[in-house]
Design an enzyme around this catalytic site. Structure first.
Site, PDB file in Angstrom:
ATOM      1  N   GLU A   1       0.849  -1.196   0.000  1.00 32.95           N
ATOM      2  CA  GLU A   1       0.000   0.000   0.000  1.00 32.95           C
ATOM      3  C   GLU A   1       0.874   1.231   0.000  1.00 32.95           C
ATOM      4  O   GLU A   1       1.853   1.262   0.738  1.00 32.95           O
ATOM      5  CB  GLU A   1      -0.918  -0.026   1.229  1.00 32.95           C
TER       6      GLU A   1
ATOM      7  N   HIS B   1      -8.086   0.984   1.199  1.00 30.33           N
ATOM      8  CA  HIS B   1      -8.060   0.728   2.643  1.00 30.33           C
ATOM      9  C   HIS B   1      -8.972   1.694   3.405  1.00 30.33           C
ATOM     10  O   HIS B   1      -8.533   2.397   4.317  1.00 30.33           O
ATOM     11  CB  HIS B   1      -6.628   0.777   3.179  1.00 30.33           C
TER      12      HIS B   1
HETATM   13  P1  NAD Z   1     -10.747 -10.049  15.873  1.00 25.03           P
HETATM   14  O1  NAD Z   1      -9.475 -10.361  16.543  1.00 25.03           O
HETATM   15  O2  NAD Z   1     -11.906  -9.582  16.674  1.00 25.03           O
HETATM   16  O3  NAD Z   1     -11.228 -11.338  15.049  1.00 25.03           O
HETATM   17  C1  NAD Z   1     -10.357 -12.126  14.299  1.00 25.03           C
HETATM   18  C2  NAD Z   1     -10.894 -13.547  14.323  1.00 25.03           C
HETATM   19  O4  NAD Z   1     -10.104 -14.343  13.423  1.00 25.03           O
HETATM   20  C3  NAD Z   1     -10.799 -14.218  15.700  1.00 25.03           C
HETATM   21  O5  NAD Z   1     -12.074 -14.695  16.081  1.00 25.03           O
HETATM   22  C4  NAD Z   1      -9.823 -15.363  15.480  1.00 25.03           C
HETATM   23  O6  NAD Z   1     -10.143 -16.515  16.240  1.00 25.03           O
HETATM   24  C5  NAD Z   1      -9.996 -15.630  14.003  1.00 25.03           C
HETATM   25  N1  NAD Z   1      -8.886 -16.365  13.397  1.00 25.03           N
HETATM   26  C6  NAD Z   1      -7.559 -16.213  13.622  1.00 25.03           C
HETATM   27  N2  NAD Z   1      -6.859 -17.075  12.856  1.00 25.03           N
HETATM   28  C7  NAD Z   1      -7.766 -17.768  12.137  1.00 25.03           C
HETATM   29  C8  NAD Z   1      -7.660 -18.800  11.178  1.00 25.03           C
HETATM   30  N3  NAD Z   1      -6.470 -19.268  10.798  1.00 25.03           N
HETATM   31  N4  NAD Z   1      -8.790 -19.291  10.643  1.00 25.03           N
HETATM   32  C9  NAD Z   1     -10.004 -18.822  11.009  1.00 25.03           C
HETATM   33  N5  NAD Z   1     -10.170 -17.845  11.925  1.00 25.03           N
HETATM   34  C10 NAD Z   1      -9.065 -17.324  12.480  1.00 25.03           C
HETATM   35  O7  NAD Z   1     -10.397  -8.984  14.735  1.00 25.03           O
HETATM   36  P2  NAD Z   1     -11.389  -7.947  14.012  1.00 25.03           P
HETATM   37  O8  NAD Z   1     -11.430  -6.695  14.792  1.00 25.03           O
HETATM   38  O9  NAD Z   1     -12.643  -8.612  13.653  1.00 25.03           O
HETATM   39  O10 NAD Z   1     -10.543  -7.642  12.687  1.00 25.03           O
HETATM   40  C11 NAD Z   1     -10.424  -8.625  11.657  1.00 25.03           C
HETATM   41  C12 NAD Z   1      -9.485  -8.158  10.547  1.00 25.03           C
HETATM   42  O11 NAD Z   1      -9.929  -6.944   9.977  1.00 25.03           O
HETATM   43  C13 NAD Z   1      -8.037  -7.892  10.975  1.00 25.03           C
HETATM   44  O12 NAD Z   1      -7.177  -8.421   9.972  1.00 25.03           O
HETATM   45  C14 NAD Z   1      -7.916  -6.418  10.938  1.00 25.03           C
HETATM   46  O13 NAD Z   1      -6.588  -6.042  10.700  1.00 25.03           O
HETATM   47  C15 NAD Z   1      -8.832  -6.083   9.788  1.00 25.03           C
HETATM   48  N6  NAD Z   1      -9.288  -4.705   9.780  1.00 25.03           N
HETATM   49  C16 NAD Z   1      -9.324  -4.044   8.593  1.00 25.03           C
HETATM   50  C17 NAD Z   1      -9.763  -2.727   8.534  1.00 25.03           C
HETATM   51  C18 NAD Z   1      -9.825  -1.975   7.238  1.00 25.03           C
HETATM   52  O14 NAD Z   1      -9.706  -0.761   7.244  1.00 25.03           O
HETATM   53  N7  NAD Z   1     -10.045  -2.619   6.120  1.00 25.03           N
HETATM   54  C19 NAD Z   1     -10.151  -2.076   9.714  1.00 25.03           C
HETATM   55  C20 NAD Z   1     -10.148  -2.787  10.897  1.00 25.03           C
HETATM   56  C21 NAD Z   1      -9.707  -4.099  10.922  1.00 25.03           C
END
Ligand code: NAD
Length: 309
Positions: A264, A283
């Site tokens: 990015e 993003h």
């Molecule tokens: P979170 O920690 O609440 O949830 C993540 C989930 O993924 C957990 O329940 C965990 O058990 C599960 N997990 C981990 N490894 C796994 C695997 N191998 N297989 C299946 N499940 C698995 O996180 P969140 O707040 O829901 O965020 C999720 C994602 O979104 C993160 O990657 C975060 O960086 C991304 N995100 C992106 C933006 C954006 O601007 N696009 C903004 C916020 C968060």
């Protein structure tokens, strides 16, 4: 004399910064995002640092921060922070995990409807003076199956919204216990392959780590139906970009939306930019005034509490 100096950068929302300023023992210095070399020159004079993702908190950064006790991230992902070094040096890393959640889920539904109804293509065609009504028939989401990979905060909000749309919701997350699936009325699947095979919409909401990097690659995409849409609003590389491009151009799947990329900003000449049934956003998941305020307040409160107690 205020006892703690906090450097705030990357335009953390003022409502959060005000929380720090209001504390009698905290001196806040706000700076715009700068090249790392400039930050390194002065980081040694601060007790805490708060930023978003623009400033990379590298090993050098942490080592130069002789007084640093706390790194605050007004956002979720801490992949811009060298966590092993922070641990080694006893510096706490605090994020704001909840404030972004709804904004990301709302954008995911925005782009999903965009795919289902060809909204970006239709809007472009209108701007170009056309009336492509017969070419742009879509589908309903009602009755379709959404497979959520990673049933955490965002995955959970996706499930609630999918149910409201009359979708069937299945989830794959080996780290989450059964009651959470029940509470969210998500059918739990034990194997990723089952989720892939059944999904009309596959949406990934896992953190990026060694296990999830390339988790959805060519073999996984080849198990999906030709009608399927894939959403990656998590992190670049969870869905392999090359494999996704191939699956879209060969008609292996119907469409996709990507908000986070391997590199990015996405390179100007990236082949992804030329694929018509792919909606790209720079993003934007957390880029709402609401989320930025929420994460700033969450992070600044946590940093204040960690500093003064
Ligand atoms: P979170 O920690 O609440 O949830 C993540 C989930 O993924 C957990 O329940 C965990 O058990 C599960 N997990 C981990 N490894 C796994 C695997 N191998 N297989 C299946 N499940 C698995 O996180 P969140 O707040 O829901 O965020 C999720 C994602 O979104 C993160 O990657 C975060 O960086 C991304 N995100 C992106 C933006 C954006 O601007 N696009 C903004 C916020 C968060």
């Amino acid at each position: 004399e205020r006892r703690y100096r906090v450097l705030v950068t990357d335009e953390v929302d003022p409502e959060g910064v005000a929380i720090l300023r209001a504390h009698p023992d905290i001196e806040v210095v706000e700076k715009p995002t700068r090249p790392l070399t400039e930050v390194l020159e002065e980081i040694g004079t601060y007790d805490a640092f708060i930023g978003r993702s623009a400033t990379r908190v590298t090993r050098e950064f942490l080592q130069a921060g002789e007084r640093l006790r706390i790194i605050g991230r007004a956002g979720v992902g801490v992949d811009n922070v060298d966590l092993p070094t922070a641990t080694e040096l006893g510096i706490a890393v605090i994020n704001a995990p909840g404030g972004n959640t709804v904004s990301v889920a709302e954008l995911a539904f925005g782009v999903l409807i965009g795919l289902a109804r060809h909204v970006p293509v239709a809007a472009e065609s209108m701007r170009a003076g056309r009336w492509d009504r017969s070419k742009l028939g879509g589908i309903e989401l009602r009755g379709k199956t959404m497979a959520i990979i990673g049933v955490g905060r965002i995955g959970g909000e996706m499930a609630r919204r999918a149910r409201a749309f009359g979708m069937q919701v299945i989830g794959y997350d080996p780290y989450i216990a059964a009651p959470r699936f029940e509470e969210l009325a998500i059918e739990r699947v034990e194997r990723l392959n089952e989720a892939l095979e059944r999904a009309d919409v596959l949406t990934v909401h896992v953190p990026l780590n060694n296990e999830t990097r390339g988790m959805i690659g060519a073999p996984e995409l080849s198990r999906m139906g030709r009608q399927a849409f894939v959403l990656n609003l998590a992190r670049g590389g969870v869905v392999a970009e090359d494999a996704l491009a191939d699956a879209l151009t060969s008609g292996r799947i119907a469409g996709a939306a990507v908000d986070a990329f391997d590199h990015e900003p996405l390179p100007v000449d990236s082949p992804l930019r030329a694929i018509p049934n792919l909606i790209l956003t720079p993003h934007l998941g957390a880029s709402t005034t609401d989320a930025q305020r929420n994460v700033a307040v969450e992070a600044c409160e946590a940093v204040r509490d960690a500093l003064v107690t």
